[in-house]
Scaffold this motif. Sequence first.
Motif, PDB file in Angstrom:
ATOM      1  N   ASP A  23      -2.486   5.527   9.777  1.00 52.86           N
ATOM      2  CA  ASP A  23      -1.175   4.942   9.573  1.00 52.86           C
ATOM      3  C   ASP A  23      -1.138   4.326   8.174  1.00 52.86           C
ATOM      4  OD1 ASP A  23       1.266   3.730   9.778  1.00 52.86           O
ATOM      5  OD2 ASP A  23       0.495   2.017  10.894  1.00 52.86           O
ATOM      6  N   PHE A  24      -0.221   4.849   7.346  1.00 50.17           N
ATOM      7  CA  PHE A  24      -0.195   4.411   5.952  1.00 50.17           C
ATOM      8  C   PHE A  24      -0.031   2.901   5.795  1.00 50.17           C
ATOM      9  CE2 PHE A  24       2.867   2.915   2.836  1.00 50.17           C
ATOM     10  CZ  PHE A  24       2.027   2.872   1.738  1.00 50.17           C
ATOM     11  N   ARG A  37      -1.711  -2.416   4.124  1.00 51.37           N
ATOM     12  CA  ARG A  37      -1.829  -3.849   4.423  1.00 51.37           C
ATOM     13  C   ARG A  37      -3.285  -4.287   4.423  1.00 51.37           C
ATOM     14  NH1 ARG A  37       3.149  -6.133   7.028  1.00 51.37           N
ATOM     15  NH2 ARG A  37       4.353  -4.259   7.336  1.00 51.37           N
ATOM     16  N   ASP A  38      -4.116  -3.482   5.042  1.00 50.08           N
ATOM     17  CA  ASP A  38      -5.532  -3.813   5.147  1.00 50.08           C
ATOM     18  C   ASP A  38      -6.180  -3.866   3.767  1.00 50.08           C
ATOM     19  OD1 ASP A  38      -8.093  -4.061   6.654  1.00 50.08           O
ATOM     20  OD2 ASP A  38      -8.504  -2.146   5.662  1.00 50.08           O
ATOM     21  N   ARG A  39      -5.843  -2.893   2.919  1.00 50.96           N
ATOM     22  CA  ARG A  39      -6.448  -2.867   1.582  1.00 50.96           C
ATOM     23  C   ARG A  39      -5.935  -4.022   0.732  1.00 50.96           C
ATOM     24  NH1 ARG A  39      -7.102   3.566  -0.113  1.00 50.96           N
ATOM     25  NH2 ARG A  39      -8.494   4.069   1.609  1.00 50.96           N
ATOM     26  N   CYS A  40      -4.641  -4.343   0.839  1.00 46.43           N
ATOM     27  CA  CYS A  40      -4.091  -5.479   0.085  1.00 46.43           C
ATOM     28  C   CYS A  40      -4.824  -6.756   0.475  1.00 46.43           C
ATOM     29  CB  CYS A  40      -2.601  -5.658   0.380  1.00 46.43           C
ATOM     30  SG  CYS A  40      -1.554  -4.571  -0.588  1.00 46.43           S
ATOM     31  N   LYS A  41      -5.013  -6.908   1.760  1.00 45.75           N
ATOM     32  CA  LYS A  41      -5.655  -8.118   2.266  1.00 45.75           C
ATOM     33  C   LYS A  41      -7.096  -8.184   1.768  1.00 45.75           C
ATOM     34  CE  LYS A  41      -6.049  -9.909   6.801  1.00 45.75           C
ATOM     35  NZ  LYS A  41      -5.768  -9.593   8.198  1.00 45.75           N
ATOM     36  N   ARG A  42      -7.783  -7.083   1.900  1.00 49.81           N
ATOM     37  CA  ARG A  42      -9.191  -7.035   1.524  1.00 49.81           C
ATOM     38  C   ARG A  42      -9.382  -7.248   0.020  1.00 49.81           C
ATOM     39  NH1 ARG A  42     -12.151  -2.029   2.462  1.00 49.81           N
ATOM     40  NH2 ARG A  42     -10.294  -1.417   3.620  1.00 49.81           N
ATOM     41  N   HIS A  43      -8.429  -6.762  -0.782  1.00 47.49           N
ATOM     42  CA  HIS A  43      -8.582  -6.849  -2.227  1.00 47.49           C
ATOM     43  C   HIS A  43      -7.766  -7.989  -2.835  1.00 47.49           C
ATOM     44  CE1 HIS A  43     -10.850  -3.021  -2.469  1.00 47.49           C
ATOM     45  NE2 HIS A  43     -10.103  -2.702  -1.429  1.00 47.49           N
ATOM     46  N   GLY A  44      -7.206  -8.837  -1.960  1.00 47.09           N
ATOM     47  CA  GLY A  44      -6.531 -10.044  -2.431  1.00 47.09           C
ATOM     48  C   GLY A  44      -5.257  -9.777  -3.224  1.00 47.09           C
ATOM     49  N   GLN A  59       4.189  -1.049  -2.178  1.00 48.76           N
ATOM     50  CA  GLN A  59       4.021  -0.223  -0.993  1.00 48.76           C
ATOM     51  C   GLN A  59       4.468   1.217  -1.273  1.00 48.76           C
ATOM     52  OE1 GLN A  59       5.895  -1.799   2.637  1.00 48.76           O
ATOM     53  NE2 GLN A  59       6.480   0.327   3.008  1.00 48.76           N
ATOM     54  N   VAL A  60       5.625   1.353  -1.924  1.00 48.50           N
ATOM     55  CA  VAL A  60       6.142   2.699  -2.219  1.00 48.50           C
ATOM     56  C   VAL A  60       5.214   3.433  -3.188  1.00 48.50           C
ATOM     57  CG1 VAL A  60       8.063   3.966  -3.257  1.00 48.50           C
ATOM     58  CG2 VAL A  60       8.521   2.040  -1.727  1.00 48.50           C
ATOM     59  N   ILE A  61       4.725   2.723  -4.194  1.00 41.33           N
ATOM     60  CA  ILE A  61       3.837   3.351  -5.180  1.00 41.33           C
ATOM     61  C   ILE A  61       2.516   3.761  -4.530  1.00 41.33           C
ATOM     62  CG2 ILE A  61       2.520   2.973  -7.316  1.00 41.33           C
ATOM     63  CD1 ILE A  61       4.821   1.036  -8.154  1.00 41.33           C
ATOM     64  N   TYR A  62       1.977   2.869  -3.703  1.00 43.25           N
ATOM     65  CA  TYR A  62       0.683   3.177  -3.089  1.00 43.25           C
ATOM     66  C   TYR A  62       0.801   4.316  -2.078  1.00 43.25           C
ATOM     67  CZ  TYR A  62      -4.196   2.210  -2.139  1.00 43.25           C
ATOM     68  OH  TYR A  62      -5.570   2.316  -2.056  1.00 43.25           O
ATOM     69  N   GLN A  63       1.952   4.357  -1.410  1.00 40.70           N
ATOM     70  CA  GLN A  63       2.172   5.445  -0.452  1.00 40.70           C
ATOM     71  C   GLN A  63       2.154   6.795  -1.183  1.00 40.70           C
ATOM     72  OE1 GLN A  63       5.650   5.117   2.059  1.00 40.70           O
ATOM     73  NE2 GLN A  63       4.709   6.532   3.498  1.00 40.70           N
ATOM     74  N   ALA A  64       2.793   6.835  -2.344  1.00 37.93           N
ATOM     75  CA  ALA A  64       2.797   8.071  -3.132  1.00 37.93           C
ATOM     76  C   ALA A  64       1.375   8.438  -3.559  1.00 37.93           C
ATOM     77  CB  ALA A  64       3.695   7.907  -4.357  1.00 37.93           C
ATOM     78  N   LEU A  65       0.592   7.408  -3.910  1.00 37.85           N
ATOM     79  CA  LEU A  65      -0.795   7.657  -4.330  1.00 37.85           C
ATOM     80  C   LEU A  65      -1.639   8.191  -3.173  1.00 37.85           C
ATOM     81  CD1 LEU A  65      -1.236   4.466  -6.480  1.00 37.85           C
ATOM     82  CD2 LEU A  65      -1.590   6.794  -7.329  1.00 37.85           C
ATOM     83  N   LEU A  66      -1.449   7.595  -2.001  1.00 38.37           N
ATOM     84  CA  LEU A  66      -2.238   8.020  -0.834  1.00 38.37           C
ATOM     85  C   LEU A  66      -1.848   9.423  -0.383  1.00 38.37           C
ATOM     86  CD1 LEU A  66      -2.544   5.024   1.668  1.00 38.37           C
ATOM     87  CD2 LEU A  66      -4.394   6.211   0.526  1.00 38.37           C
ATOM     88  N   ALA A  67      -0.561   9.730  -0.510  1.00 38.73           N
ATOM     89  CA  ALA A  67      -0.089  11.030  -0.035  1.00 38.73           C
ATOM     90  C   ALA A  67      -0.510  12.158  -0.969  1.00 38.73           C
ATOM     91  CB  ALA A  67       1.428  11.012   0.117  1.00 38.73           C
ATOM     92  N   ALA A  68      -0.670  11.847  -2.256  1.00 37.08           N
ATOM     93  CA  ALA A  68      -1.001  12.881  -3.233  1.00 37.08           C
ATOM     94  C   ALA A  68      -2.478  13.222  -3.138  1.00 37.08           C
ATOM     95  CB  ALA A  68      -0.664  12.392  -4.634  1.00 37.08           C
TER      96      ALA A  68
END
Length: 150
Positions: free
Chosen positions: A3-4, A9-16, A24-33
């Motif tokens: 689940d994107f 959320r988990d990565r944001c939390k972990r990396h502060g 969120q929109v930018i990271y979603q594009a990065l994860l999808a590519a």
Amino acid sequence: MEDFLAVFRDRCKRHGLAFTHQRQVIYQALLAAKDHPTPEAIYDIVRERIPSISLGTVYKNIKTFLDVDMLCEVSLHHGSLRLDANLHAHHHLVCRICRSITDLDESEMEPARFTGKFPRGFRVQRQNVEIIGICAPCAQKQSSKKQSSN
Ligand SMILES: [Zn+2]
Ligand SMILES: [Zn+2]
């Protein structure tokens, strides 16, 4: 399938990192590519969802993701910045003709072992192998070119 939103959320939390809609929109594009896009390619995708966003803002967010290690630079010597949101250990197959970069799972290769010592003071952060070659579509184009010139 992961689940994107949960991953983000988990990565944001972990990396502060603070959680914003833009990010969120930018990271979603990065994860999808899956093709290790340039920042410009990400900008083109993000613009469809946030038409008012500027290339500078996309760059700035990408820089932030890189700074907190939520994103990797594929290679520091390819000339253009290529991005990778796959944080699992893996290697890359790089086509020398079209410069496509394809993931190769770590399990496909024996881990590289270093027999000597690193130069004094060098701190290893991650290690991955780049296998340079010619991708299937490029190889096909080359062989059909050869055939037509015969
Ligand atoms: Zn190629
Ligand atoms: Zn990769």
